[in-house]
Motif scaffolding. Sequence first.
Motif, PDB file in Angstrom:
ATOM      1  N   VAL A 117      59.271  46.300  71.896  1.00 45.83           N
ATOM      2  CA  VAL A 117      58.466  47.464  72.210  1.00 45.83           C
ATOM      3  C   VAL A 117      57.156  47.388  71.444  1.00 45.83           C
ATOM      4  O   VAL A 117      57.161  47.249  70.240  1.00 45.83           O
ATOM      5  N   THR A 146      53.579  49.668  71.506  1.00 44.39           N
ATOM      6  CA  THR A 146      52.847  50.751  72.162  1.00 44.39           C
ATOM      7  C   THR A 146      52.113  51.563  71.118  1.00 44.39           C
ATOM      8  O   THR A 146      52.394  51.489  69.933  1.00 44.39           O
ATOM      9  N   GLN A 150      60.391  54.682  68.604  1.00 43.98           N
ATOM     10  CA  GLN A 150      59.392  55.345  69.431  1.00 43.98           C
ATOM     11  C   GLN A 150      59.605  55.147  70.919  1.00 43.98           C
ATOM     12  O   GLN A 150      59.299  56.041  71.717  1.00 43.98           O
ATOM     13  N   ILE A 151      60.139  54.020  71.362  1.00 39.20           N
ATOM     14  CA  ILE A 151      60.291  53.837  72.799  1.00 39.20           C
ATOM     15  C   ILE A 151      61.232  54.885  73.390  1.00 39.20           C
ATOM     16  O   ILE A 151      61.038  55.339  74.522  1.00 39.20           O
ATOM     17  N   GLY A 171      57.382  52.873  76.194  1.00 38.90           N
ATOM     18  CA  GLY A 171      56.728  51.635  75.804  1.00 38.90           C
ATOM     19  C   GLY A 171      57.140  50.495  76.698  1.00 38.90           C
ATOM     20  O   GLY A 171      57.880  50.672  77.671  1.00 38.90           O
ATOM     21  N   GLN A 172      56.654  49.317  76.371  1.00 39.66           N
ATOM     22  CA  GLN A 172      56.894  48.136  77.186  1.00 39.66           C
ATOM     23  C   GLN A 172      58.306  47.612  76.980  1.00 39.66           C
ATOM     24  O   GLN A 172      58.720  47.350  75.855  1.00 39.66           O
ATOM     25  N   GLY A 208      61.809  52.561  79.514  1.00 34.86           N
ATOM     26  CA  GLY A 208      60.460  52.500  78.983  1.00 34.86           C
ATOM     27  C   GLY A 208      59.644  53.755  79.143  1.00 34.86           C
ATOM     28  O   GLY A 208      58.497  53.811  78.691  1.00 34.86           O
ATOM     29  N   GLN A 231      53.204  51.007  66.110  1.00 33.35           N
ATOM     30  CA  GLN A 231      53.847  49.818  66.650  1.00 33.35           C
ATOM     31  C   GLN A 231      55.337  50.045  66.844  1.00 33.35           C
ATOM     32  O   GLN A 231      55.963  50.825  66.125  1.00 33.35           O
ATOM     33  N   GLY A 232      55.891  49.329  67.821  1.00 31.36           N
ATOM     34  CA  GLY A 232      57.328  49.312  68.010  1.00 31.36           C
ATOM     35  C   GLY A 232      57.962  48.185  67.234  1.00 31.36           C
ATOM     36  O   GLY A 232      57.292  47.281  66.715  1.00 31.36           O
TER      37      GLY A 232
END
Length: 511
Positions: free
Chosen positions: A32, A34, A181-182, A187-188, A202, A295-296
């Motif tokens: 992740v 993002t 966080q995702i 996120g990706q 996601g 950041q993930g």
Amino acid sequence: MFGNRSPTQSGPGAGRPPGGARRAARAPMAVVLTGLALLALPACWTVPGGGPGGPPPDIAADLSQELTGGNGPFIGAAVTVDLAQAGYVEHEYAAAGTASSYRAVGGLPQDGRWTFEPDGSASYRTRVLVRRPAQAAEFSGTVIVEWLNVSGGVDADPEWANLHEEITRQGHVWVGVSAQQIGVIGGQVLVQAPGPGSELAGKGLKAIDPARYGSLAHPGDGFSFDILSQVARGLRAGAALDGLQPRRLVAAGESQSAFAMVTYYNGVQPITAAFDGFYVHSRGASALPLVGPGQGADLTGALLSSPTTFRTDQTAPVFDVQTESDLTGILNSSKARQPDSDRFRLWEVAGTAHADAHLLGANAASIDCGVPINNGPLHLVAKAALRGLTDWLETGRAPVTGPRVELTEGLLPGVRRDADGIALGGVRTPPVDVPIDVLSGDPGPKLSTICLLLGSTTPLPADRVAELYPTRAAYQQRYGTSADKTVEAGFVLREDRAALLDFAEPERVTG
């Protein structure tokens, strides 16, 4: 691990999962990365406790606001449970405050004796999901705090899925924390699994149900460790528990969350002393790296990092449950093996996989790995391990030790196997020692990232079954004896003996 809103619709199943009986569950690897715009959030509140150094030891998450509305609690449920039938209720709360990130001082030695110090700080507002006994008198005093798993792109509760029968019959409280966080803002997702609900991967809670979760915010996975500590302090003070007063807090995590447990135990627990014990399930050889704001988690970096053991100078014990497939391949946890001690137990379970038919439920049918995925009774062994840890905390008696799975020598070790292809050594169960199928951590012939984690179930040839078991009665007698041996050894609980017997398949013996 996708799709279900609230795991309260169907009854628990302790043994072999029936085809189509459970809803979506996934456990693919994911990375992740993002960004995040931070929101202004309420000030945190304080309780006594903690340890020297690092963030102020008395900071706890504000758990005073219950989340309501929208479509109800969302979780990527692997196994649905009738909570009312189990005598449990479920509530969901916001967890808010200001958390610290950490930086490592002096490197990250492989013995796990790390020194962390606080780095930045940021506001957060995440969620915790609480499942507790409806009657206060039924509470055991133990709270299991699961770092929810986000490897499938949504918050999921694999430890609850594996352990819920033991949690509810003992009267433990289970708390799932949206630590990463995702799960909150999305996120990706680099690896997705097919099946119903996969379109949610996601997106994050805020987008999945903005009416319920629109106020949430997450500053990045570097702050996740302190978020977990602050939630633990709030719980220890009785917040979000309707008056229940915990005596013991156990941190738990599976897969990516187990990587996080390694980081937490080695670097954060010495600062906070937030937990009394740790239940670690399917870790890799290394730990989840620290990352910067926004950041993930760098899971790829974790897989490529140097091995690390659990440090041996702390009071809180660790129980580490590893599947056969965790030991080699992409997780390669055998590189971080360490001896059992008065503070550490490692069970390596032969014939099991990182994720299996029990965990994936009905979605197992959507994944084609060339052969059926692993259908071993890992969850039964996992429940015995949890009992071992909670008894350890309550009585001081260390759990039984388990033999290691035998590995080949060399740079890339493999699992040593018998002539049928069944692993040698390790914690063993009747489906492994009285086989009808070859249960293996090795994947089927159709390789993909997810198939690398799912192992395989390969039927023994009919002539081999006939050679092993001349009559159905002979098979049943051997299987029952093996089950009793497993229970007596302490690797499956007496309460789960019937579930273990459910894995027998006498109808496949023709004699």
